[in-house]
Design a protein around this motif. Structure first.
Motif, PDB file in Angstrom:
ATOM      1  N   ALA A 391       0.827  -1.207   0.000  1.00  9.67           N
ATOM      2  CA  ALA A 391       0.000   0.000   0.000  1.00  9.67           C
ATOM      3  C   ALA A 391       0.862   1.258   0.000  1.00  9.67           C
ATOM      4  O   ALA A 391       0.587   2.230  -0.724  1.00  9.67           O
ATOM      5  CB  ALA A 391      -0.933  -0.009   1.208  1.00  9.67           C
ATOM      6  N   GLU A 392       1.907   1.262   0.815  1.00  3.49           N
ATOM      7  CA  GLU A 392       2.790   2.429   0.889  1.00  3.49           C
ATOM      8  C   GLU A 392       3.511   2.665  -0.435  1.00  3.49           C
ATOM      9  O   GLU A 392       3.626   3.803  -0.906  1.00  3.49           O
ATOM     10  CB  GLU A 392       3.807   2.237   2.008  1.00  3.49           C
ATOM     11  N   PHE A 393       4.009   1.581  -1.055  1.00  2.00           N
ATOM     12  CA  PHE A 393       4.687   1.714  -2.337  1.00  2.00           C
ATOM     13  C   PHE A 393       3.718   2.248  -3.394  1.00  2.00           C
ATOM     14  O   PHE A 393       4.070   3.115  -4.210  1.00  2.00           O
ATOM     15  CB  PHE A 393       5.254   0.368  -2.772  1.00  2.00           C
ATOM     16  N   THR A 394       2.497   1.717  -3.406  1.00  2.11           N
ATOM     17  CA  THR A 394       1.508   2.145  -4.386  1.00  2.11           C
ATOM     18  C   THR A 394       1.234   3.637  -4.269  1.00  2.11           C
ATOM     19  O   THR A 394       1.190   4.361  -5.278  1.00  2.11           O
ATOM     20  CB  THR A 394       0.204   1.357  -4.209  1.00  2.11           C
ATOM     21  N   GLU A 395       1.066   4.112  -3.059  1.00  3.89           N
ATOM     22  CA  GLU A 395       0.783   5.532  -2.840  1.00  3.89           C
ATOM     23  C   GLU A 395       1.995   6.398  -3.160  1.00  3.89           C
ATOM     24  O   GLU A 395       1.859   7.465  -3.766  1.00  3.89           O
ATOM     25  CB  GLU A 395       0.353   5.754  -1.378  1.00  3.89           C
ATOM     26  N   ARG A 396       3.168   5.948  -2.773  1.00  2.00           N
ATOM     27  CA  ARG A 396       4.374   6.758  -2.950  1.00  2.00           C
ATOM     28  C   ARG A 396       4.815   6.828  -4.401  1.00  2.00           C
ATOM     29  O   ARG A 396       5.308   7.891  -4.849  1.00  2.00           O
ATOM     30  CB  ARG A 396       5.499   6.188  -2.090  1.00  2.00           C
ATOM     31  N   TYR A 397       4.640   5.745  -5.134  1.00  3.65           N
ATOM     32  CA  TYR A 397       5.169   5.685  -6.488  1.00  3.65           C
ATOM     33  C   TYR A 397       4.089   5.557  -7.555  1.00  3.65           C
ATOM     34  O   TYR A 397       3.905   6.464  -8.368  1.00  3.65           O
ATOM     35  CB  TYR A 397       6.165   4.529  -6.600  1.00  3.65           C
ATOM     36  N   VAL A 398       3.390   4.452  -7.590  1.00  2.00           N
ATOM     37  CA  VAL A 398       2.498   4.163  -8.709  1.00  2.00           C
ATOM     38  C   VAL A 398       1.424   5.228  -8.861  1.00  2.00           C
ATOM     39  O   VAL A 398       1.156   5.717  -9.972  1.00  2.00           O
ATOM     40  CB  VAL A 398       1.867   2.764  -8.538  1.00  2.00           C
ATOM     41  N   ALA A 399       0.782   5.622  -7.762  1.00  2.00           N
ATOM     42  CA  ALA A 399      -0.288   6.615  -7.834  1.00  2.00           C
ATOM     43  C   ALA A 399       0.214   7.978  -8.288  1.00  2.00           C
ATOM     44  O   ALA A 399      -0.573   8.808  -8.780  1.00  2.00           O
ATOM     45  CB  ALA A 399      -0.967   6.744  -6.466  1.00  2.00           C
ATOM     46  N   ARG A 400       1.509   8.217  -8.154  1.00  3.23           N
ATOM     47  CA  ARG A 400       2.085   9.512  -8.524  1.00  3.23           C
ATOM     48  C   ARG A 400       2.892   9.447  -9.819  1.00  3.23           C
ATOM     49  O   ARG A 400       3.579  10.416 -10.167  1.00  3.23           O
ATOM     50  CB  ARG A 400       2.973  10.022  -7.386  1.00  3.23           C
ATOM     51  N   GLY A 401       2.824   8.327 -10.501  1.00  4.71           N
ATOM     52  CA  GLY A 401       3.572   8.184 -11.740  1.00  4.71           C
ATOM     53  C   GLY A 401       5.072   8.202 -11.545  1.00  4.71           C
ATOM     54  O   GLY A 401       5.824   8.732 -12.377  1.00  4.71           O
ATOM     55  N   ARG A 402       5.530   7.575 -10.450  1.00  9.49           N
ATOM     56  CA  ARG A 402       6.944   7.553 -10.112  1.00  9.49           C
ATOM     57  C   ARG A 402       7.418   6.124  -9.862  1.00  9.49           C
ATOM     58  O   ARG A 402       6.597   5.216  -9.698  1.00  9.49           O
ATOM     59  CB  ARG A 402       7.219   8.415  -8.865  1.00  9.49           C
ATOM     60  N   CYS A 403       8.724   5.962  -9.847  1.00  9.40           N
ATOM     61  CA  CYS A 403       9.358   4.695  -9.487  1.00  9.40           C
ATOM     62  C   CYS A 403      10.552   5.021  -8.597  1.00  9.40           C
ATOM     63  O   CYS A 403      10.946   6.195  -8.477  1.00  9.40           O
ATOM     64  CB  CYS A 403       9.785   3.922 -10.738  1.00  9.40           C
ATOM     65  N   PRO A 404      11.166   4.037  -7.948  1.00 10.65           N
ATOM     66  CA  PRO A 404      12.299   4.340  -7.064  1.00 10.65           C
ATOM     67  C   PRO A 404      13.423   5.115  -7.738  1.00 10.65           C
ATOM     68  O   PRO A 404      14.111   5.915  -7.091  1.00 10.65           O
ATOM     69  CB  PRO A 404      12.754   2.958  -6.597  1.00 10.65           C
ATOM     70  N   ALA A 405      13.625   4.904  -9.043  1.00 12.09           N
ATOM     71  CA  ALA A 405      14.678   5.639  -9.738  1.00 12.09           C
ATOM     72  C   ALA A 405      14.461   7.142  -9.673  1.00 12.09           C
ATOM     73  O   ALA A 405      15.426   7.919  -9.640  1.00 12.09           O
ATOM     74  CB  ALA A 405      14.750   5.189 -11.200  1.00 12.09           C
ATOM     75  N   ASP A 406      13.201   7.585  -9.633  1.00 13.15           N
ATOM     76  CA  ASP A 406      12.928   9.023  -9.590  1.00 13.15           C
ATOM     77  C   ASP A 406      13.415   9.641  -8.288  1.00 13.15           C
ATOM     78  O   ASP A 406      13.854  10.801  -8.263  1.00 13.15           O
ATOM     79  CB  ASP A 406      11.432   9.272  -9.792  1.00 13.15           C
ATOM     80  N   ASP A 407      13.335   8.901  -7.190  1.00 10.76           N
ATOM     81  CA  ASP A 407      13.878   9.412  -5.929  1.00 10.76           C
ATOM     82  C   ASP A 407      15.376   9.658  -6.054  1.00 10.76           C
ATOM     83  O   ASP A 407      15.900  10.673  -5.585  1.00 10.76           O
ATOM     84  CB  ASP A 407      13.622   8.421  -4.787  1.00 10.76           C
ATOM     85  N   LEU A 408      16.078   8.724  -6.686  1.00 14.16           N
ATOM     86  CA  LEU A 408      17.517   8.873  -6.846  1.00 14.16           C
ATOM     87  C   LEU A 408      17.846  10.060  -7.738  1.00 14.16           C
ATOM     88  O   LEU A 408      18.773  10.832  -7.453  1.00 14.16           O
ATOM     89  CB  LEU A 408      18.119   7.593  -7.432  1.00 14.16           C
ATOM     90  N   LEU A 409      17.095  10.226  -8.808  1.00 14.15           N
ATOM     91  CA  LEU A 409      17.341  11.343  -9.715  1.00 14.15           C
ATOM     92  C   LEU A 409      17.042  12.680  -9.043  1.00 14.15           C
ATOM     93  O   LEU A 409      17.727  13.680  -9.292  1.00 14.15           O
ATOM     94  CB  LEU A 409      16.505  11.174 -10.977  1.00 14.15           C
ATOM     95  N   ASP A 410      16.031  12.723  -8.174  1.00  8.73           N
ATOM     96  CA  ASP A 410      15.714  13.952  -7.446  1.00  8.73           C
ATOM     97  C   ASP A 410      16.808  14.326  -6.456  1.00  8.73           C
ATOM     98  O   ASP A 410      17.153  15.497  -6.298  1.00  8.73           O
ATOM     99  CB  ASP A 410      14.394  13.785  -6.677  1.00  8.73           C
ATOM    100  N   GLN A 411      17.359  13.306  -5.778  1.00 10.42           N
ATOM    101  CA  GLN A 411      18.327  13.575  -4.719  1.00 10.42           C
ATOM    102  C   GLN A 411      19.687  13.992  -5.256  1.00 10.42           C
ATOM    103  O   GLN A 411      20.393  14.783  -4.627  1.00 10.42           O
ATOM    104  CB  GLN A 411      18.490  12.329  -3.836  1.00 10.42           C
TER     105      GLN A 411
END
Length: 434
Positions: A391-411
């Motif tokens: 549920a947390e992954f779905t809300e953090r990434y999928v529902a927002r059109g993101r994947c873990p790679a986007d966190d790395l690119l942002d940071q």
């Protein structure tokens, strides 16, 4: 004990046909986790082979339920035993991972969950004949083979093949759905946008590496009414990576298929045995590999200590719950499903690797699949912790059109290592993932 019986093509085909899909109701769940090993104080400091060997020697003494192996670049892999439930699989792996992490901490080392090493150039630290032969084989087509061997890590989900019958639990539909879900899993769990400290322009650089490798052993088999027949043709038609020897370097033939070796049309030093066939099957790396069970090989290693739980849970739910399977099949239909047998090099899989969840069509398909998985997890007896993680992954990434790679690119946290300015990633020449 090795089977040194000489075999012909008919015997080889019968053996592959008989072992690739073990039929029965889906019950067992397993996972194989590859991890990059890094210096716990400074990940930019390369960890030498002597230090890795000392740590691995201590790891081998641990009373683990999972099988422990070392990959050619020094990565650690843990392969769980087949468990009766998703929750049981997670609990077993969590216990083993805790022991492995504690042991590595004593050596000043840690585990990192990235699909591709973001810091260092690929290197081979294992000198076993298998990996020397593999390096020689892939070097003939360029440096990308070394990136695969020395710089990549994944979450590999292992599920039963399914029953003989039709429907969501039948092995034919499970095989097809596994491939159709592949690009959704690549996009949702993309977690490798860096190489040698710099962005590659691809969210799953690991997947781009696999797409650039020898297609005769890394693409999906051709579509067929019975996937067992397709796998037999694929396995016998694939090039022989090596001919093993009792001593000295192994032979690395050029352009020799296993079928040709069986027929004696080669300069190899000997004829193939049943054990050679079994070994040959371990050198084939399609996105979904039938090993009696189905092995999903397209998912990047995930961030955090327990990020791996989400792809394991989602994939298991979508394959093992009949309602979720039907929903997933409907969800992927709007995608560009041109013959999946060209995966991972076809346009849809390349889009998934490059764009992740920013691809609108993949995002819609992923949203439907993740919702179906969340609804299925209670029916599969998944623990509250597993359900919460999904549920947390779905809300953090999928529902927002993101994947873990986007966190790395942002940071933008990866300090560039010393490297030629023109080399933006592990692929040589033109970007082969575009």
């Amino acid at each position: 004990m090795s089977d040194v019986t000489l075999i012909d093509e008919a015997e080889a085909a019968a053996r592959v046909h008989g072992i690739c899909f073990k039929n029965g109701p889906p019950r067992k769940v397993g996972v194989e986790l590859e991890w990059l090993v890094h210096d716990d104080g400074d990940p930019l400091v390369p960890v030498g082979p002597v230090r890795l060997r000392a740590a691995y020697t201590d790891l081998e003494r641990l009373p683990l339920r999972s099988a422990l192996t070392q990959e050619p670049g020094g990565q650690v892999e843990l392969s769980s035993p087949p468990e009766e439930s998703l929750t049981g699989c997670v609990e077993t792996m969590n216990r083993d991972l805790e022991a492995v992490r504690e042991c590595l901490r004593e050596h000043g080392l840690g585990l990192a969950g990235f699909g591709h090493d973001p810091w260092h150039r690929p290197r081979r630290v294992l000198t076993l004949p298998r990996y020397a032969a593999m390096e020689e084989y892939f070097d003939r087509a360029g440096p990308v083979g070394r990136a695969m061997m020395g710089s990549t890590a994944s979450v590999q989900v292992c599920l039963d093949s399914g029953t003989e019958g039709a429907g969501p639990q039948g092995y034919r539909q499970r095989w097809r759905l596994a491939h159709l879900l592949g690009p959704v899993l690549v996009a949702a769990f993309a977690n490798s946008p860096f190489s040698r400290g710099r962005p590659t322009g691809i969210r799953s650089t690991r997947q781009a590496v696999w797409a650039a490798l020898d297609p005769a052993r890394t693409r999906a088999p051709d579509e067929a009414e019975d996937p067992r027949d397709a796998w037999v043709a694929y396995a016998l038609g694939a090039p022989v990576l090596c001919v093993r020897r009792d001593s000295g370097p192994w032979e690395v033939p050029s352009g020799l298929t296993f079928r040709e070796w069986l027929a004696g049309r080669s300069a190899a030093s000997r004829r193939p045995t049943a054990d050679d066939l079994a070994y040959h099957l371990t050198t084939l790396f399609p996105p979904v590999r039938p090993q009696g069970h189905l092995e999903f090989r397209m998912i990047d290693a995930q961030p955090g200590e327990d990020g791996w739980i989400v792809p394991l849970a989602v994939t298991t739910a979508l394959l093992d719950d009949p309602v979720a399977s039907r929903t997933a099949l409907q969800a992927v239909r709007p995608l560009d499903l041109r013959p999946y047998y060209r995966a991972p090099g076809n346009p849809l899989w390349r889009r998934a690797a490059r764009h992740g969840m920013t691809d609108a069509a993949l995002r819609l398909a992923a949203a439907a699949c993740f919702d179906a998985a969340r609804e299925a997890l209670p029916r599969l007896g998944a623990s509250a912790a597993i359900q919460d993680a999904v549920a947390e992954f779905t809300e953090r990434y999928v529902a927002r059109g993101r994947c873990p790679a986007d966190d790395l690119l942002d940071q933008k946290t990866f300090t560039p290592a010393r490297r030629p300015a023109a080399a933006a990633g592990p692929l040589s020449g033109k970007d082969e993932a575009s």
